[in-house]
Every structure is written in C-alpha cells, then in structure tokens.
Scaffold this motif. Structure first.
Motif, short mmCIF file in Angstrom:
data_model
loop_
_atom_site.label_atom_id
_atom_site.label_comp_id
_atom_site.label_asym_id
_atom_site.label_seq_id
_atom_site.Cartn_x
_atom_site.Cartn_y
_atom_site.Cartn_z
N ALA A 132 0.83 -1.15 -0.14
CA ALA A 132 0.12 -0.10 0.08
C ALA A 132 0.86 1.35 0.00
CB ALA A 132 -0.87 0.01 1.26
N VAL A 133 1.76 1.11 0.76
CA VAL A 133 2.87 2.30 0.88
C VAL A 133 3.51 2.56 -0.88
CG1 VAL A 133 5.11 3.21 1.77
CG2 VAL A 133 3.40 1.97 3.18
N TYR A 134 3.89 1.54 -1.21
CA TYR A 134 4.34 1.65 -2.44
C TYR A 134 3.53 2.02 -3.47
CZ TYR A 134 6.42 0.23 -6.88
OH TYR A 134 6.95 0.12 -8.29
N ILE A 135 2.50 1.50 -3.47
CA ILE A 135 1.17 1.96 -4.64
C ILE A 135 1.07 3.70 -4.09
CG2 ILE A 135 -1.32 1.79 -5.14
CD1 ILE A 135 -0.68 -1.16 -4.61
N GLY A 136 0.94 4.10 -3.01
CA GLY A 136 0.62 5.52 -2.85
C GLY A 136 1.69 6.32 -3.17
N ILE A 137 2.85 5.96 -3.06
CA ILE A 137 3.87 6.81 -3.33
C ILE A 137 3.97 7.07 -4.93
CG2 ILE A 137 6.51 6.64 -3.61
CD1 ILE A 137 6.76 5.54 -0.81
N GLN A 138 3.66 5.56 -5.82
CA GLN A 138 3.73 5.90 -7.17
C GLN A 138 2.46 6.73 -7.59
OE1 GLN A 138 5.74 4.33 -9.44
NE2 GLN A 138 6.76 3.99 -7.40
N TYR A 139 1.38 6.41 -6.83
CA TYR A 139 0.30 7.41 -7.38
C TYR A 139 0.45 8.99 -7.25
CZ TYR A 139 -3.99 4.57 -7.38
OH TYR A 139 -4.92 3.46 -7.69
N PHE A 140 1.31 9.25 -5.84
CA PHE A 140 1.37 10.48 -5.96
C PHE A 140 2.83 11.32 -6.42
CE2 PHE A 140 -1.93 9.80 -2.96
CZ PHE A 140 -2.81 10.71 -3.36
N THR A 141 3.60 10.27 -7.09
CA THR A 141 4.90 10.77 -7.65
C THR A 141 4.74 10.50 -9.43
OG1 THR A 141 6.02 8.72 -7.26
CG2 THR A 141 6.32 10.55 -5.75
N THR A 142 4.82 9.10 -9.65
CA THR A 142 4.92 8.82 -10.98
C THR A 142 3.60 8.93 -11.68
OG1 THR A 142 6.75 7.28 -10.59
CG2 THR A 142 5.66 6.98 -12.89
N TYR A 143 2.66 8.58 -11.10
CA TYR A 143 1.04 8.77 -11.66
C TYR A 143 0.21 9.88 -11.32
CZ TYR A 143 3.00 3.96 -13.07
OH TYR A 143 3.67 3.22 -13.64
N ILE A 144 0.79 10.92 -10.88
CA ILE A 144 0.05 11.98 -10.26
C ILE A 144 -0.88 12.62 -11.51
CG2 ILE A 144 1.76 13.93 -10.75
CD1 ILE A 144 -0.63 13.86 -7.66
N VAL A 145 -0.36 12.74 -12.79
CA VAL A 145 -1.37 13.02 -13.66
C VAL A 145 -2.51 12.48 -13.95
CG1 VAL A 145 -1.32 14.13 -16.26
CG2 VAL A 145 0.68 14.82 -14.69
N PRO A 146 -2.24 11.27 -14.34
CA PRO A 146 -3.43 10.27 -14.50
C PRO A 146 -4.19 10.07 -13.29
CG PRO A 146 -1.49 9.13 -15.19
CD PRO A 146 -1.11 10.35 -14.43
N PHE A 147 -3.76 10.41 -12.13
CA PHE A 147 -4.66 10.46 -10.98
C PHE A 147 -5.41 11.61 -10.62
CE2 PHE A 147 -5.27 11.38 -6.22
CZ PHE A 147 -5.68 10.24 -5.94
N TYR A 148 -5.24 12.65 -11.07
CA TYR A 148 -5.92 13.88 -11.04
C TYR A 148 -6.85 13.92 -12.32
CZ TYR A 148 -3.45 16.08 -7.22
OH TYR A 148 -3.17 16.51 -6.06
N LEU A 149 -6.27 13.32 -13.53
CA LEU A 149 -7.35 13.08 -14.81
C LEU A 149 -8.64 12.29 -14.21
CD1 LEU A 149 -5.00 13.12 -17.79
CD2 LEU A 149 -6.36 15.02 -17.04
N ALA A 150 -8.18 11.15 -13.61
CA ALA A 150 -9.21 10.34 -13.20
C ALA A 150 -10.21 11.10 -12.30
CB ALA A 150 -8.61 9.07 -12.57
N ALA A 151 -9.84 11.73 -11.27
CA ALA A 151 -10.61 12.50 -10.40
C ALA A 151 -11.61 13.27 -11.05
CB ALA A 151 -9.58 13.32 -9.31
N ILE A 152 -10.84 14.25 -12.08
CA ILE A 152 -11.54 15.15 -12.83
C ILE A 152 -12.69 14.24 -13.71
CG2 ILE A 152 -11.43 16.69 -14.90
CD1 ILE A 152 -8.77 17.66 -13.58
N ILE A 153 -12.33 13.37 -14.35
CA ILE A 153 -13.49 12.65 -15.01
C ILE A 153 -14.56 11.93 -14.27
CG2 ILE A 153 -13.72 10.49 -16.57
CD1 ILE A 153 -11.05 11.07 -17.82
N LEU A 154 -14.32 11.52 -12.99
CA LEU A 154 -15.09 11.04 -12.06
C LEU A 154 -16.21 12.14 -11.64
CD1 LEU A 154 -13.17 8.60 -10.00
CD2 LEU A 154 -15.10 8.01 -11.66
N SER A 155 -15.34 13.46 -11.05
CA SER A 155 -16.18 14.51 -10.82
C SER A 155 -17.18 15.11 -11.90
CB SER A 155 -15.46 15.71 -10.45
OG SER A 155 -14.48 15.43 -9.25
N MET A 156 -16.73 14.91 -13.22
CA MET A 156 -17.55 15.46 -14.23
C MET A 156 -18.74 14.29 -14.32
SD MET A 156 -14.69 16.68 -17.03
CE MET A 156 -15.64 16.41 -18.50
#
Length: 172
Positions: free
Chosen positions: A130-154
């Motif tokens: 979980a720590v590894y995945i969290g770090i990857q979310y907020f470093t390497t995959y931050i742009v897709p993470f925010y894009l997914a959040a925007i798409i879900l909000s829309m």
C-alpha cells in the motif's frame, strides 16, 4: 491436499462470479441486480485473495463492492421509479445481441489462446504494497490520478443533472 483446496476454492469462486453475473443480467428488479453485482465484486475480491494480492482484494471490496454499489443505489434512488421498469426486448434485438456476444466471446477466446504469455521477472511486493502504491500514485502517476478525479467529478455532475427533473426553473 492444499493445492486441491486452492483449486476447489478457485473454481467455487469462479462459479459464484458467473452465476452472480448472470443473475445480475437477468434480474427484473434493479436493486436485486445491484445486489448480484455486489456478489460478483466480492467473488473477484476472493480471487485476488487467492492470488496473494490482499491489498487489491481489500481495495476491490472497499471501492467496488462498497463504494460503487452504494453510488449505484443512490443513483437509483435519485431517478424516477418509472424509469426502473424493464421492458421486454424485441426478439430481433435479442438475436442480434446473442450473435454479437458470441462473436465477441470467440474473438476473446482466440486472442487469449494465441497470445504469447510471459511472466515478469520482477519480484513481488511482499512488504508494504500500500505504501509503494501510494508513493507511485503521488509521484509517477500524479497526472493520470488527477485526470481520473476530474473525469469522475464530471461523471457525477452529469449524473446529477440527468437525474434532475425538468419541472420548472425553481430547481437549480
């Protein structure tokens, strides 16, 4: 003996997933369909646990079996009950759907059976996935993470707009 139990559990969960998915498809009541969908999600989570992917199994339960099904139930509650009535499909549509489903199934079987499967040489994450995945979310995959959040909000905003009745301008 342990391998037999493992395989037995796998096949039981696979059968439960297929039965639950079919029950969801043929359910006449929308809420019963959602309940069957939860059963399918829980079966998939069980498969993840069998594959020693406990984190993904817990996420499957929390996100899909819990959150997504709750969202679907809220969407059902927000819509007009008259929209929930299921009409019988026409025979021609059923035949066309069956033909398309069979063709897609055969294409999937051919693709799976002819693919060259390879296994990764990477070592599995055994400590703190979980720590590894969290770090990857907020470093390497931050742009897709925010894009997914925007798409879900829309999508959520669109669902609210679609659920709103057109009975005048007093509602915003």
């Amino acid at each position: 003996m342990a391998e037999f139990v493992y395989h037995l559990a796998f096949y039981l969960m696979a059968i439960a997933i297929v039965v639950s998915a079919l029950a969801m498809i043929f359910a006449r009541n929308v809420v019963a369909g959602v309940t069957c969908l939860v059963g399918t999600f829980l079966g998939v989570a069980g498969i993840f646990f069998l594959l020693n992917a406990e984190f993904i199994g817990v996420v499957q339960i929390m996100v899909y079996a819990g959150g997504l099904s709750l969202l679907i139930v809220f969407a059902i509650m927000l819509t007009d009950p008259k929209d929930h009535e299921i009409q019988r499909p026409q025979a021609g549509n059923v035949m066309m759907g069956a033909v398309v489903s069979i063709v897609l199934f055969l294409m999937m079987v051919i693709a799976i059976s002819t693919a060259e499967w390879s296994f990764s040489d990477a070592e599995p994450l055994t400590s703190q996935p979980a720590v590894y995945i969290g770090i990857q979310y907020f470093t390497t995959y931050i742009v897709p993470f925010y894009l997914a959040a925007i798409i879900l909000s829309m999508a959520l905003t669109g669902a609210i707009v679609m659920a709103k009745k057109d009975e005048g301008d007093e509602k915003c």
